[in-house]
Motif scaffolding. Structure first.
Motif, PDB file in Angstrom:
ATOM      1  N   MET A 239       0.506  35.491 -18.973  1.00 40.54           N
ATOM      2  CA  MET A 239       0.276  34.879 -18.050  1.00 40.54           C
ATOM      3  C   MET A 239       2.477  34.132 -18.609  1.00 40.54           C
ATOM      4  N   PRO A 240       3.042  33.761 -16.789  1.00 39.36           N
ATOM      5  CA  PRO A 240       4.287  33.205 -17.616  1.00 39.36           C
ATOM      6  C   PRO A 240       4.148  31.747 -17.616  1.00 39.36           C
ATOM      7  N   GLU A 241       4.625  31.589 -18.673  1.00 38.76           N
ATOM      8  CA  GLU A 241       4.390  29.553 -18.408  1.00 38.76           C
ATOM      9  C   GLU A 241       4.695  29.033 -17.401  1.00 38.76           C
ATOM     10  N   ALA A 242       4.309  28.432 -16.749  1.00 37.94           N
ATOM     11  CA  ALA A 242       4.654  27.098 -15.742  1.00 37.94           C
ATOM     12  C   ALA A 242       5.975  26.369 -15.586  1.00 37.94           C
ATOM     13  N   ARG A 243       6.213  26.769 -14.558  1.00 40.65           N
ATOM     14  CA  ARG A 243       7.178  25.717 -14.352  1.00 40.65           C
ATOM     15  C   ARG A 243       6.905  24.091 -14.349  1.00 40.65           C
ATOM     16  N   THR A 244       8.981  23.491 -14.607  1.00 39.33           N
ATOM     17  CA  THR A 244       7.719  22.112 -14.654  1.00 39.33           C
ATOM     18  C   THR A 244       8.772  21.327 -13.012  1.00 39.33           C
ATOM     19  N   ALA A 245       7.578  20.613 -12.060  1.00 36.36           N
ATOM     20  CA  ALA A 245       9.088  20.760 -11.122  1.00 36.36           C
ATOM     21  C   ALA A 245       8.551  19.577 -11.772  1.00 36.36           C
ATOM     22  N   PHE A 246      10.331  18.459 -11.240  1.00 34.35           N
ATOM     23  CA  PHE A 246      10.544  17.520 -11.453  1.00 34.35           C
ATOM     24  C   PHE A 246      10.544  16.011 -10.068  1.00 34.35           C
ATOM     25  N   PHE A 247      10.185  15.083 -10.208  1.00 33.06           N
ATOM     26  CA  PHE A 247      10.102  14.204  -9.008  1.00 33.06           C
ATOM     27  C   PHE A 247      11.220  12.756  -9.068  1.00 33.06           C
ATOM     28  N   ILE A 248      11.474  12.759  -8.031  1.00 31.92           N
ATOM     29  CA  ILE A 248      13.146  11.776  -8.733  1.00 31.92           C
ATOM     30  C   ILE A 248      12.674  10.808  -7.555  1.00 31.92           C
ATOM     31  N   GLY A 249      12.521   9.256  -8.024  1.00 28.81           N
ATOM     32  CA  GLY A 249      12.141   8.264  -6.248  1.00 28.81           C
ATOM     33  C   GLY A 249      11.808   7.212  -7.002  1.00 28.81           C
ATOM     34  N   ASP A 250      10.620   6.662  -6.176  1.00 26.75           N
ATOM     35  CA  ASP A 250      10.212   5.214  -5.731  1.00 26.75           C
ATOM     36  C   ASP A 250       8.590   5.390  -7.271  1.00 26.75           C
ATOM     37  N   VAL A 251       8.070   4.482  -7.671  1.00 27.48           N
ATOM     38  CA  VAL A 251       6.748   4.092  -7.569  1.00 27.48           C
ATOM     39  C   VAL A 251       6.703   2.391  -7.706  1.00 27.48           C
ATOM     40  N   ALA A 252       5.863   1.728  -7.504  1.00 23.33           N
ATOM     41  CA  ALA A 252       5.803   0.736  -7.187  1.00 23.33           C
ATOM     42  C   ALA A 252       4.133   0.812  -6.909  1.00 23.33           C
ATOM     43  N   LEU A 253       4.125  -0.822  -7.659  1.00 20.62           N
ATOM     44  CA  LEU A 253       3.073  -1.613  -7.015  1.00 20.62           C
ATOM     45  C   LEU A 253       2.913  -2.401  -5.369  1.00 20.62           C
ATOM     46  N   ASP A 254       2.050  -1.956  -4.553  1.00 17.87           N
ATOM     47  CA  ASP A 254       1.491  -1.792  -3.266  1.00 17.87           C
ATOM     48  C   ASP A 254      -0.004  -2.388  -3.201  1.00 17.87           C
ATOM     49  N   ASP A 255       0.787  -4.028  -2.863  1.00 20.50           N
ATOM     50  CA  ASP A 255       0.427  -4.483  -2.644  1.00 20.50           C
ATOM     51  C   ASP A 255      -0.622  -4.908  -0.659  1.00 20.50           C
ATOM     52  N   TYR A 256      -1.666  -4.464  -0.766  1.00 22.41           N
ATOM     53  CA  TYR A 256      -2.684  -4.566   0.328  1.00 22.41           C
ATOM     54  C   TYR A 256      -3.020  -5.692   1.031  1.00 22.41           C
ATOM     55  N   PHE A 257      -2.697  -5.150   2.953  1.00 22.84           N
ATOM     56  CA  PHE A 257      -3.491  -6.680   3.489  1.00 22.84           C
ATOM     57  C   PHE A 257      -3.992  -5.763   4.415  1.00 22.84           C
ATOM     58  N   THR A 258      -4.637  -6.207   5.238  1.00 24.33           N
ATOM     59  CA  THR A 258      -5.751  -6.277   6.625  1.00 24.33           C
ATOM     60  C   THR A 258      -5.366  -6.422   7.601  1.00 24.33           C
ATOM     61  N   ALA A 259      -5.069  -6.551   8.716  1.00 23.32           N
ATOM     62  CA  ALA A 259      -4.885  -7.460  10.063  1.00 23.32           C
ATOM     63  C   ALA A 259      -6.316  -6.894  11.347  1.00 23.32           C
ATOM     64  N   GLU A 260      -6.235  -7.422  12.589  1.00 27.22           N
ATOM     65  CA  GLU A 260      -6.838  -7.073  13.441  1.00 27.22           C
ATOM     66  C   GLU A 260      -5.375  -6.567  13.826  1.00 27.22           C
ATOM     67  N   ARG A 261      -4.447  -7.392  14.079  1.00 29.45           N
ATOM     68  CA  ARG A 261      -3.028  -6.413  15.349  1.00 29.45           C
ATOM     69  C   ARG A 261      -2.011  -7.502  14.332  1.00 29.45           C
ATOM     70  N   TRP A 262      -0.833  -6.395  14.968  1.00 22.13           N
ATOM     71  CA  TRP A 262       0.158  -6.551  13.830  1.00 22.13           C
ATOM     72  C   TRP A 262       1.548  -7.360  14.443  1.00 22.13           C
ATOM     73  N   PRO A 263       2.032  -9.054  14.400  1.00 22.91           N
ATOM     74  CA  PRO A 263       2.402  -9.509  15.199  1.00 22.91           C
ATOM     75  C   PRO A 263       4.095  -9.775  15.596  1.00 22.91           C
TER      76      PRO A 263
END
Length: 313
Positions: free
Chosen positions: A1-25
């Motif tokens: 089997m040929p060696e699997a090729r590496t995929a590169f991902f270039i972009g954002d990484v962040a801490l996602d702080d979640y909130f919930t709401a009944e509606r958007w103001p």
């Protein structure tokens, strides 16, 4: 089997702080929100984690400060199997955070502005990118890349000459006429219905085929939320239906689609097969809270497809 090729991902990484709401103001309005959990996320980082979870060899590059939060973000990616050895740092940057509000079956994302500083790739990262495989990124990041006096579209052309295939996630923004040089020669463009509308309007199949030939784009994909996705390959249109699942959190569904698609194409699956895997992964993801709810093994996705085979949109 040929060696699997590496995929590169270039972009954002962040801490996602979640909130919930009944509606958007509205503007000048007020609404109560409830603080929920925090997760490691970011559009491209989510896609990279999905790719690694399916078994792909995955490198991720972003530009972060030197804070404890940045170290936490990298460690979380490493735990999903994503390498961050080529990460770039600038101590002057703000912490990378997003505010995500869950409202009914939809979400609103507020992104902390971090600027558009150039991203100077290391010699080691450049050498890796000058090998065959896939490169997954957003349009904005393509304009910031630098290496050996090359930048932006020149650098993308250099990668393609070395066999690196480009997948651009255009998300909700699509593209404008000024972006066309960066799209030229891309293997895959992915955008949702809003982004597709911004980019192409009411284009018909013949018009799409002509546009793709002119700009030498291999494939254009429009994701259709719960309805699935469709792909234009320069000759025709391929449509794959979604799955009917209970919706908990749509955050990261598009990222899951992109990461799974990159894995499938890297495994030389056909376009219909790649779309089927990507749609199943994204459909499963919306039933799980958190931006990385789509991270799963190939076996988990196979079980999901078997369980929900009779529940297609």
């Amino acid at each position: 089997m040929p060696e699997a090729r590496t995929a590169f991902f270039i972009g954002d990484v962040a801490l996602d702080d979640y909130f919930t709401a009944e509606r958007w103001p509205d503007i000048a309005d007020k609404a109560l929100v409830r603080e929920a959990k925090s997760y490691v996320g970011g559009m491209i980082a989510n896609a990279a984690s999905v790719h690694a979870g399916l078994g792909g060899r995955t490198e991720f590059i972003s530009l972060l400060n030197d804070s404890q939060l940045s170290a936490r973000l990298c460690m979380a990616l490493n735990e999903t199997g994503v390498s961050t050895r080529h990460m770039l740092h600038d101590p002057s940057l703000a912490d990378s955070r997003n505010l995500i509000f869950l409202v009914g079956d939809e979400h609103v994302v507020l992104i902390i502005e971090m600027g558009n500083q150039p991203m100077q790739l290391t010699p080691e990262a450049l050498a890796g990118l000058r090998t065959p495989g896939y490169l997954y990124m957003s349009l904005g990041r393509t304009k910031r890349l630098r290496a050996e006096g090359l930048q932006g579209r020149e650098l993308l052309a250099d990668f393609r000459r070395h066999g690196r295939k480009l997948i651009l996630d255009l998300d909700v923004d699509g593209f404008s006429a000024g972006d066309l040089d960066y799209l030229h020669g891309a293997d895959v463009l992915i955008m949702n219905q809003i982004g597709f509308g911004h980019a192409f309007g009411d284009i018909d199949l013949a018009g799409m085929n002509a546009w793709m030939r002119k700009h030498q784009v291999g494939m254009v994909i429009r994701t259709l939320a719960a309805a699935g996705a469709e792909a234009f390959d320069g000759q025709g249109r391929i449509e794959v239906r979604g799955y009917k699942v209970p919706v908990i959190d749509v955050t990261g569904a598009g990222d899951t689609f992109g990461g799974a698609l990159t894995y499938a194409l890297g495994e030389n699956l056909s376009v219909p097969e790649a779309l089927e895997l990507a749609i199943a992964a994204a459909s499963r993801a919306v039933a799980i809270e958190g931006p990385q709810g789509g991270v799963a093994s190939l076996e988990t996705i196979k079980r999901f497809r078997a369980e929900f085979a009779q529940k297609r949109s």
